[in-house]
Design a protein around this motif. Structure first.
Motif, PDB file in Angstrom:
ATOM      1  N   ASP A 492       2.812  -0.523  -5.091  1.00 46.43           N
ATOM      2  CA  ASP A 492       3.186   0.848  -4.752  1.00 46.43           C
ATOM      3  C   ASP A 492       3.752   1.539  -5.985  1.00 46.43           C
ATOM      4  OD1 ASP A 492       5.780  -0.032  -5.072  1.00 46.43           O
ATOM      5  OD2 ASP A 492       6.238  -0.099  -2.930  1.00 46.43           O
ATOM      6  N   GLU A 493       4.214   2.790  -5.813  1.00 47.61           N
ATOM      7  CA  GLU A 493       4.684   3.571  -6.962  1.00 47.61           C
ATOM      8  C   GLU A 493       5.948   2.984  -7.588  1.00 47.61           C
ATOM      9  OE1 GLU A 493       6.978   5.108  -3.493  1.00 47.61           O
ATOM     10  OE2 GLU A 493       4.933   4.436  -3.883  1.00 47.61           O
ATOM     11  N   LYS A 494       6.671   2.106  -6.833  1.00 48.21           N
ATOM     12  CA  LYS A 494       7.872   1.462  -7.363  1.00 48.21           C
ATOM     13  C   LYS A 494       7.575   0.049  -7.857  1.00 48.21           C
ATOM     14  CE  LYS A 494      11.089   4.151  -4.554  1.00 48.21           C
ATOM     15  NZ  LYS A 494      12.177   4.112  -3.530  1.00 48.21           N
ATOM     16  N   ARG A 496       6.213  -2.471  -6.335  1.00 52.96           N
ATOM     17  CA  ARG A 496       6.378  -3.551  -5.375  1.00 52.96           C
ATOM     18  C   ARG A 496       5.012  -3.995  -4.874  1.00 52.96           C
ATOM     19  NH1 ARG A 496      10.843  -0.288  -2.000  1.00 52.96           N
ATOM     20  NH2 ARG A 496       9.030   1.073  -2.010  1.00 52.96           N
ATOM     21  N   ARG A 498       2.348  -4.704  -2.451  1.00 54.12           N
ATOM     22  CA  ARG A 498       2.053  -4.334  -1.075  1.00 54.12           C
ATOM     23  C   ARG A 498       0.900  -5.158  -0.492  1.00 54.12           C
ATOM     24  NH1 ARG A 498       6.448  -2.908   0.968  1.00 54.12           N
ATOM     25  NH2 ARG A 498       7.475  -1.155  -0.062  1.00 54.12           N
ATOM     26  N   LEU A 575       0.641   7.200  -6.132  1.00 58.01           N
ATOM     27  CA  LEU A 575       0.595   6.367  -4.936  1.00 58.01           C
ATOM     28  C   LEU A 575       0.841   4.898  -5.255  1.00 58.01           C
ATOM     29  CD1 LEU A 575      -2.510   7.890  -3.134  1.00 58.01           C
ATOM     30  CD2 LEU A 575      -0.113   8.416  -2.726  1.00 58.01           C
ATOM     31  N   GLY A 576       0.365   4.431  -6.394  1.00 58.73           N
ATOM     32  CA  GLY A 576       0.530   3.028  -6.758  1.00 58.73           C
ATOM     33  C   GLY A 576      -0.506   2.591  -7.774  1.00 58.73           C
ATOM     34  N   TYR A 578      -3.879  -0.421  -8.574  1.00 62.91           N
ATOM     35  CA  TYR A 578      -4.861  -1.401  -8.084  1.00 62.91           C
ATOM     36  C   TYR A 578      -5.196  -2.326  -9.251  1.00 62.91           C
ATOM     37  CZ  TYR A 578      -9.446  -3.155  -6.504  1.00 62.91           C
ATOM     38  OH  TYR A 578     -10.513  -3.936  -6.155  1.00 62.91           O
TER      39      TYR A 578
END
Length: 814
Positions: A492-494, A496, A498, A575-576, A578
């Motif tokens: 994710d954007e932080k 973490r 997911r 958003l994050g 990949y």
């Protein structure tokens, strides 16, 4: 069970739609604008018209009187609006806009009369209509003539009728101001005694701008308050005039036109505006001095008491256009630039806000609705706006009356049907009435509620449908990613974790069964320092990127391609990320299967031809043997030799195919590059004594991660092709040079021969199966070499000409 759950969800959605309908309805009907402006009436003809309002007694509503030009009689008529079409009286005047109607009790009968001041040719007249008896009590009283001067031009007058005042002896006085814009005089304030027919004046060369009556000293008798603009006119006799036009003035006069006091500001092109202010301490005048000549002049607001003393003063913005309105006890309204300020009686700011003033003169009026204060902002050129107590816009409307009449163009009255104001705009040929009305529930409010109900219900069920579809999509996406042959990680954007599938766990964490989801990506850094460096660099660059990576999970070594893709919306919201890890060895097997299938097809075609030849020769021998004929020994030996060669050719094809098929998944390990090259050359030592030479230029400290046996096999292909191309005589050079590529250390290996070069017609297809220039060649060598090099994550490049050929490829240095 499913049907029951779906029914419960539908019930919840219906209840939610009812709740939404209730909330939206409450918000709409409580927070929508409470007031709106409506153009209630509009009259337009080819005649000149104006509308006047007056409250004739304290017990009456304000009445509207229409002044209309009658071209057939060359006169003007006055009639009461909504009082029938009966004309009250007629008079002859030059123009509608040189006429002023005001109201005052001239004959002391308790009902105000209609007082009409008008110009006809070069004279000013007044007439009085008794509304109670519906008769004219003063048919036409002469007031004054146009002065005789050398400057004879059209006499354009601005008439401002203050109204009827009582003097100390209770005599009725008509107070009005006149300003001639094209000739020197008259400019001044006039007092006309109806009983004695005496006209007194306070003449001035300054331009009287504001005139009204106000009981300043609270003695029961109103004084005349005048503000005059500095508007120099070279035709005015400044030396003999008490109020010269080189200054702006604030004057207080009695009904005899005698000065009580005056304030002078000696500044050309300056202006003083004035309004009344009633407080518990007494009656005062509030004024603004403006300097129109210089940008950034000394504008100020000040308060004057009943004897002419300035009791309070405050500097204003250095701008020359201010509008002033006093609302008696509680507030003073001042606007300039794009802002409005409300001051208290001590000139302290109570409130302020930015609004659209749009230049030009503005006037402000205050009214109360439902115990809340509102303000009307009238821009004399473009629009009408209602402001709330916080000076925020409630409602606004525009008008296209570009030429309002020269006297009072806008009148604000009270509409007694709803106790709200209405605005009347007078122009040269028409007038309009704008009403401020409550913004109540619409007549079809039930339809609005039903519309909200249906819309919310449809929206909720649509959301339910979309959620189910999205959930299904997410489920299948998670399933597909989980079963993927590639390692997949979603951050994710932080940063973490997911999502991480089993393949990625295998590459990075072996068979770690600890829950990884929700942890920081730093948890994965522990498995590989190289992985940590790559992800850190890619995060700082924040763009699509990829690189090769070798990971050792303690049991196996994996050569991977790491792909990094930032995920964001079109508006830039992050958003994050990949991350995909592709196992090169598995990719190699897939590619090899494709080539192997293609090779089977090719070799089938290649074997078919020699088998047909062998079959034909065997058939011919059988026929000869069956016929018991004498066999030609030489011819028979030649046929057998031909069949032997064709069988050998088939065997070579099959052996090469088996050799290609036997290229297994590379087993990577760290080796010394020079050592690998020396081992590859050992097979060809015999050629060095027969006119062929090898030159090796490689540093001895280069370590690479390869399958040593496969790389030696690739070197053999290139060396054998070079020896064949040079017929065993020539030079073959192997050069290894360190280089930098995308910040990584690599070695570039070049294999150079001195042969005649590759024919141009096959240069684009030399890596295709069964492409060869040798008589006994199978055309599989370069394809085998290419597959080995590609399995190691590199790519073969070549250059060729008549002086030789160079093949080159890169490996990462470890």
């Amino acid at each position: 069970m499913k049907i029951k759950q779906d029914s419960q969800i539908n019930s919840i959605l219906i209840f939610a739609s009812l709740l939404i309908t209730f909330i939206v309805s409450v918000v709409y009907f409580n927070f929508t604008k409470k007031l709106m402006i409506k153009e209630n009436s509009f009259f337009f003809t080819d005649q000149q018209k104006s509308l006047f309002l007056g409250k004739l007694s304290d017990l009456q509503r304000e009445k509207k009187f229409e002044l209309t030009e009658e071209k057939s009689t060359n006169s003007y008529s006055v009639r009461e609006v909504n009082g029938g079409n009966k004309i009250l009286y007629r008079f002859k005047a030059d123009a509608c806009f040189f006429t002023w109607i005001s109201f005052g009790d001239v004959n002391n009968d308790g009902i105000k009369d209609l007082i009409n001041i008008y110009r006809r040719k070069d004279s000013i007249f007044v007439s009085v209509f008794d509304y109670k008896s519906k008769s004219i009590i003063y048919p036409e009283k002469f007031l004054l003539n146009k002065p005789k001067t050398k400057r004879e031009t059209k006499w354009f007058l601005v008439i401002n009728n203050v109204g009827v005042l009582k003097d100390k002896l209770n005599n009725t006085k008509l107070i009005f101001s006149l300003v001639a814009t094209s000739v020197p005089f008259p400019r001044g304030i006039y007092s006309y005694d109806f009983a004695s027919e005496e006209l007194k004046t306070a003449q001035m060369s300054a331009f009287p701008f504001t005139t009204f009556s106000f009981d300043l000293n609270k003695d029961g008798i109103k004084e005349v308050i005048v503000s005059a603009i500095s508007a120099p006119n070279k035709y005015l006799q400044e030396k003999t005039n008490k109020y010269p036009s080189t200054s702006s003035w604030l004057m207080v006069l009695n009904t005899e036109m005698e000065e009580i006091f005056s304030l002078q500001r000696e500044q050309l092109y300056s202006q003083i505006t004035v309004d009344s202010l009633s407080t518990n301490e007494g009656n005062f005048l509030v004024s603004i001095f403006m300097n129109h000549q210089q940008e950034g002049g000394n504008s100020e607001i000040f308060i004057v008491d009943s004897i002419g003393n300035v009791t309070k003063k405050r500097q204003l913005s250095n701008f020359r256009n201010h509008n002033l309105t006093s609302f008696n006890r509680d507030s003073i309204f001042v606007s300039y630039l794009d802002s409005v300020f409300i001051f208290d009686k001590n000139l302290q700011i109570l409130n302020s806000n930015k609004i659209n003033l749009d230049g030009g003169l503005s006037r402000f009026y205050k009214f109360t609705y439902e115990k809340e204060n509102y303000y009307i902002h009238l821009n004399l050129e473009k629009f009408i706006t209602v402001l709330d107590k916080n000076l925020s816009e409630v409602s606004t409307t525009t008008f296209s009356k570009t030429r309002l009449v020269g006297r009072e163009p806008i009148v604000v009255a009270k509409n007694y049907e709803n106790d709200l104001p209405e605005i009347i705009l007078n122009t040269r040929n028409d007038y309009s009435i704008f009403q401020i009305i409550p913004n109540l529930l619409p007549a079809n409010w039930l339809a609005y509620v039903l519309l909200i109900q249906i819309s919310s219900l449809i929206t909720l069920f649509l959301i339910k449908y979309l959620i189910k579809r999205v959930y299904t999509f997410i489920y299948y996406l998670s399933y597909s990613l989980g079963k993927s042959s590639n390692g997949i990680i979603l951050l994710d954007e932080k940063l973490r974790i997911r999502f991480i599938n089993s393949k990625a766990i295998l590459f990075l964490c072996r068979n770690n069964t600890t829950s990884i989801k929700g942890k920081s990506v730093e948890f994965l850094y522990k498995s590989s320092q190289k992985f940590s460096q790559i992800i850190t660099n890619f995060l700082s660059e924040d763009k699509v990127n990829s690189t090769q990576l070798v990971l050792n999970n303690g049991e196996s070594i994996f050569k991977l391609i790491l792909e990094f893709i930032p995920l964001s919306l079109s508006n830039g919201i992050k958003l994050g990320y990949y991350i995909r890890l592709t196992d090169l060895s598995e990719q190699i097997q897939v590619e090899r299967a494709k080539v192997y299938s293609h090779s089977i097809q090719k070799i089938t075609h290649e074997i078919k031809t020699p088998l047909s030849s062998i079959l034909m020769n065997i058939n011919a021998l059988q026929i000869q043997l069956n016929q018991n004929s004498d066999l030609d020994k030489q011819e028979t030996l030649e046929d057998l030799y031909f069949m032997e060669k064709e069988v050998e050719r088939i065997r070579n094809l099959v052996n090469n195919l088996l050799k290609y098929a036997d290229i297994r998944k590379p087993h990577f390990r760290a080796v010394n590059l020079e050592s690998v090259i020396r081992k590859a050359l050992k097979k060809f030592e015999n050629f060095e004594n027969k006119g062929f030479s090898f030159i090796v230029e490689v540093e001895n400290d280069i370590e690479i991660l390869v399958d040593e046996f496969q790389l030696i096999e690739a070197f053999h292909v290139f060396i054998e092709n070079a020896i064949d191309a040079m017929n065993g005589i020539g030079e073959f050079k192997i050069v290894a040079q360190k280089q930098k590529e995308k910040g990584e250390n690599i070695v570039r290996i070049s294999l150079i021969d001195s042969g005649p070069g590759i024919p141009e017609e096959i240069q684009e297809i030399i890596f295709e199966p069964y492409v060869t220039t040798k008589k006994e060649g199978t055309g599989m060598g370069l394809q085998i070499a290419q597959k080995i090099i590609e399995d190691h994550g590199s790519k073969i490049e070549f250059t060729t000409d008549k002086n030789g050929t160079e093949f080159s490829f890169n490996f990462k240095i470890i």
